[in-house]
Design a protein around this motif. Structure first.
Motif, PDB file in Angstrom:
ATOM      1  N   LYS A  97       2.620   1.872  -3.341  1.00 25.10           N
ATOM      2  CA  LYS A  97       1.728   2.398  -4.380  1.00 25.10           C
ATOM      3  C   LYS A  97       1.248   3.808  -4.050  1.00 25.10           C
ATOM      4  O   LYS A  97       1.215   4.673  -4.904  1.00 25.10           O
ATOM      5  N   ARG A  98       0.875   4.024  -2.802  1.00 22.13           N
ATOM      6  CA  ARG A  98       0.301   5.308  -2.381  1.00 22.13           C
ATOM      7  C   ARG A  98       1.293   6.449  -2.541  1.00 22.13           C
ATOM      8  O   ARG A  98       0.945   7.533  -2.992  1.00 22.13           O
ATOM      9  N   TYR A  99       2.541   6.211  -2.157  1.00 27.37           N
ATOM     10  CA  TYR A  99       3.551   7.269  -2.176  1.00 27.37           C
ATOM     11  C   TYR A  99       4.597   7.076  -3.271  1.00 27.37           C
ATOM     12  O   TYR A  99       5.617   7.755  -3.284  1.00 27.37           O
ATOM     13  N   ASN A 100       4.326   6.126  -4.156  1.00 26.89           N
ATOM     14  CA  ASN A 100       5.237   5.846  -5.264  1.00 26.89           C
ATOM     15  C   ASN A 100       6.656   5.550  -4.768  1.00 26.89           C
ATOM     16  O   ASN A 100       7.640   6.042  -5.321  1.00 26.89           O
ATOM     17  N   TRP A 101       6.742   4.760  -3.715  1.00 29.64           N
ATOM     18  CA  TRP A 101       8.040   4.383  -3.137  1.00 29.64           C
ATOM     19  C   TRP A 101       8.519   3.104  -3.805  1.00 29.64           C
ATOM     20  O   TRP A 101       8.372   2.010  -3.272  1.00 29.64           O
ATOM     21  N   HIS A 102       9.100   3.237  -4.965  1.00 35.81           N
ATOM     22  CA  HIS A 102       9.587   2.090  -5.718  1.00 35.81           C
ATOM     23  C   HIS A 102      11.097   2.220  -5.889  1.00 35.81           C
ATOM     24  O   HIS A 102      11.586   3.257  -6.342  1.00 35.81           O
TER      25      HIS A 102
ATOM     26  N   TYR B 260       0.830  -1.200   0.000  1.00 34.99           N
ATOM     27  CA  TYR B 260       0.000   0.000   0.000  1.00 34.99           C
ATOM     28  C   TYR B 260       0.869   1.257   0.000  1.00 34.99           C
ATOM     29  O   TYR B 260       0.639   2.182  -0.785  1.00 34.99           O
ATOM     30  N   LEU B 261       1.849   1.305   0.883  1.00 32.29           N
ATOM     31  CA  LEU B 261       2.720   2.487   0.967  1.00 32.29           C
ATOM     32  C   LEU B 261       3.504   2.702  -0.318  1.00 32.29           C
ATOM     33  O   LEU B 261       3.678   3.844  -0.762  1.00 32.29           O
TER      34      LEU B 261
END
Length: 169
Positions: free
Chosen positions: A40-45, A37-38
């Motif tokens: 995707k939500r914050y674009n932490w890739h 979730y985090l």
């Protein structure tokens, strides 16, 4: 967090503390959900995250399958099929990475279904061993679904990566 929880879960299974193993297994699943979730939500890739996430899944699932087969709570042949598929996927990814180009973590739909069924199967087995639920028939049916999706997704990965490698993608 999932990687840290693997050893305690496996030790709890070996000590027949299935209720606690189930609780930690569910906590590991919850942490995976929050992580996804985090991301995707914050674009932490990140590349590291893309590698560690499936590694954590593989360690947790493979370790639990191996341990439950060792304790004879699941059939050895089912654990072997799950592990063999993962070995084939990891070996294929490594070969593709070195011979063609860097692998991008892209699980297929059938692979996602397989992972979901494997996790549900493990939850059911731990629940049955710890609390006597669910009924044995549900574990048998779910085990058959796991085996079917293991075979289908394994073949799917081999065929799709072979096609991509031939095209140089």
């Amino acid at each position: 967090m999932r990687i840290v929880l693997v050893a305690p879960i496996l030790l709890l299974i070996l000590n027949n503390s299935f209720g606690w193993a189930l609780a930690l297994f569910c906590l590991a699943g919850f942490s995976d959900g929050i992580d996804g979730y985090l991301a995707k939500r914050y674009n932490w890739h990140t590349r590291l995250g893309a590698l560690l996430d499936p590694l954590a899944d593989k360690l947790l699932v493979a370790g639990t399958f191996i341990t439950l087969a060792y304790t004879q709570d699941i059939p050895l042949w089912l654990a072997a099929a799950v592990i063999l598929r993962d070995v084939i996927i990891v070996a294929g990814a490594a070969a593709y990475n070195f011979l063609v180009k860097p692998v991008q973590g892209e699980p297929t739909r059938i692979s996602k279904l397989n992972t979901t069924l494997q996790l549900l199967f493990l939850v059911f087995v731990l629940g049955r061993a710890g609390f006597g639920w669910p009924e044995e028939i549900s574990i048998t049916v779910l085990g058959a679904a796991v085996l079917a999706t293991v075979v289908i997704s394994g073949v799917d990965y081999v065929l799709s990566w072979s096609r991509r490698a031939r095209r140089g993608e």
